[in-house]
Enzyme design. Structure first.
Site, PDB file in Angstrom:
ATOM      1  N   LYS A 130       0.836  -1.205   0.000  1.00 64.37           N
ATOM      2  CA  LYS A 130       0.000   0.000   0.000  1.00 64.37           C
ATOM      3  C   LYS A 130       0.871   1.255   0.000  1.00 64.37           C
ATOM      4  O   LYS A 130       0.661   2.176  -0.800  1.00 64.37           O
ATOM      5  CB  LYS A 130      -0.922   0.002   1.223  1.00 64.37           C
ATOM      6  CG  LYS A 130      -1.840   1.222   1.289  1.00 64.37           C
ATOM      7  CD  LYS A 130      -2.664   1.229   2.559  1.00 64.37           C
ATOM      8  CE  LYS A 130      -1.842   1.686   3.747  1.00 64.37           C
ATOM      9  NZ  LYS A 130      -2.661   1.889   4.962  1.00 64.37           N
ATOM     10  N   ASP A 148      -6.460   1.342   1.092  1.00 68.95           N
ATOM     11  CA  ASP A 148      -6.506   1.579   2.530  1.00 68.95           C
ATOM     12  C   ASP A 148      -7.889   1.194   3.035  1.00 68.95           C
ATOM     13  O   ASP A 148      -8.697   0.618   2.300  1.00 68.95           O
ATOM     14  CB  ASP A 148      -6.156   3.036   2.848  1.00 68.95           C
ATOM     15  CG  ASP A 148      -7.278   4.012   2.504  1.00 68.95           C
ATOM     16  OD1 ASP A 148      -8.245   3.613   1.797  1.00 68.95           O
ATOM     17  OD2 ASP A 148      -7.192   5.181   2.936  1.00 68.95           O
TER      18      ASP A 148
END
Length: 259
Positions: A130, A148
């Site tokens: 991420k 997220d």
């Protein structure tokens, strides 16, 4: 009782593209909300953002970035000093270790520079997939999808994917959109999750995606109640975008910090 016809892959792709177009109109101000001026600063800010709001990170980083300008600065940092600077972001001991080790790895393996490839980034301390996509998309202009908690919640509510693993979600959503759109799509979805489609009580009755969302009704559909749930400096613009009186949005909501 009517049975809903399962959505085809083509139908899902078309709906996903429509959602993307509406989000572009809804959030013209979407951007990375972590303040930074280069790839190293963004990497550091993203590490600090774990279990912490972007607003709090942005309060901490000006003094941090003034003190630590290079990878070598982090590599040679005094642990106690660095811990004290980043303490407000939480989990500061672990984050300090990540930052010091990140500096060392960058100096030893990449001449002190943040690499611009996913395969390299994910081998660095404190940087997972991420974080790597955030760095690639915003510091290097390499398209990436940032999964997220907001992104994951929304694409599941929209039933664009049934996947729960972040990597599988990334690939599933990436297949629905042109690669060039991935980075800005991520920003817009995250913006929407922070300002409109909240985890516990989404503002369904004040959402520009109401007609495209299978989860419409999860939150209040009454416009007056929904308008009060909008957040951020453009909250009144968001109300106006669905034809509501902007004055329905309380002043404190427009001034509220986004989660």
């Amino acid at each position: 009782m009517t049975t809903r016809t399962p959505e085809t892959d083509l139908g899902r792709t078309r709906r996903a593209r429509r959602i993307g177009r509406v989000l572009t109109e809804t959030h013209p101000d979407a951007h990375c909300e972590l303040d930074h001026s280069n790839a190293l600063e963004l990497a550091v800010a993203t590490i600090l953002s774990a279990q912490c709001t972007d607003k709090k990170v942005n309060e901490v980083t000006p003094k941090l970035f003034a003190r630590y300008r290079t990878a070598a600065d982090y590599a040679g940092a005094d642990r106690a000093e660095l811990e004290e600077l980043i303490r407000p972001t939480g989990f500061y001991r672990n984050k300090t270790s990540s930052l010091i080790n990140l500096g060392r790895e960058l100096c030893e393996r990449y001449d002190g520079e943040v690499p611009g490839k996913l395969a390299d980034l994910v081998t660095l301390p404190g940087i997972g997939r991420k974080t790597a996509n955030v760095i690639l998309g915003n510091a290097f202009g390499v398209p990436g999808i940032t999964v997220d908690t907001h992104f994951q919640r929304l694409v599941q509510r929209w039933r664009l994917t049934g996947e729960t693993d972040p990597v599988k979600i990334e690939h599933a959503i990436g297949a629905l959109y042109p690669k060039r759109d991935w980075t800005m799509l991520s920003h817009r979805i995250i913006f929407h999750g922070r300002r409109v489609c909240h985890a516990r009580k989404p503002a369904c009755g004040a959402c520009t995606l109401a007609k495209l969302c299978p989860a419409y009704g999860t939150g209040p559909t009454d416009p007056v109640a929904a308008a009060k749930l909008l957040k951020g400096p453009r909250a009144r613009d968001l109300a106006a975008a669905v034809g509501l009186d902007p004055d329905l949005v309380p002043q404190q909501a427009a001034a509220a910090d986004v989660p």
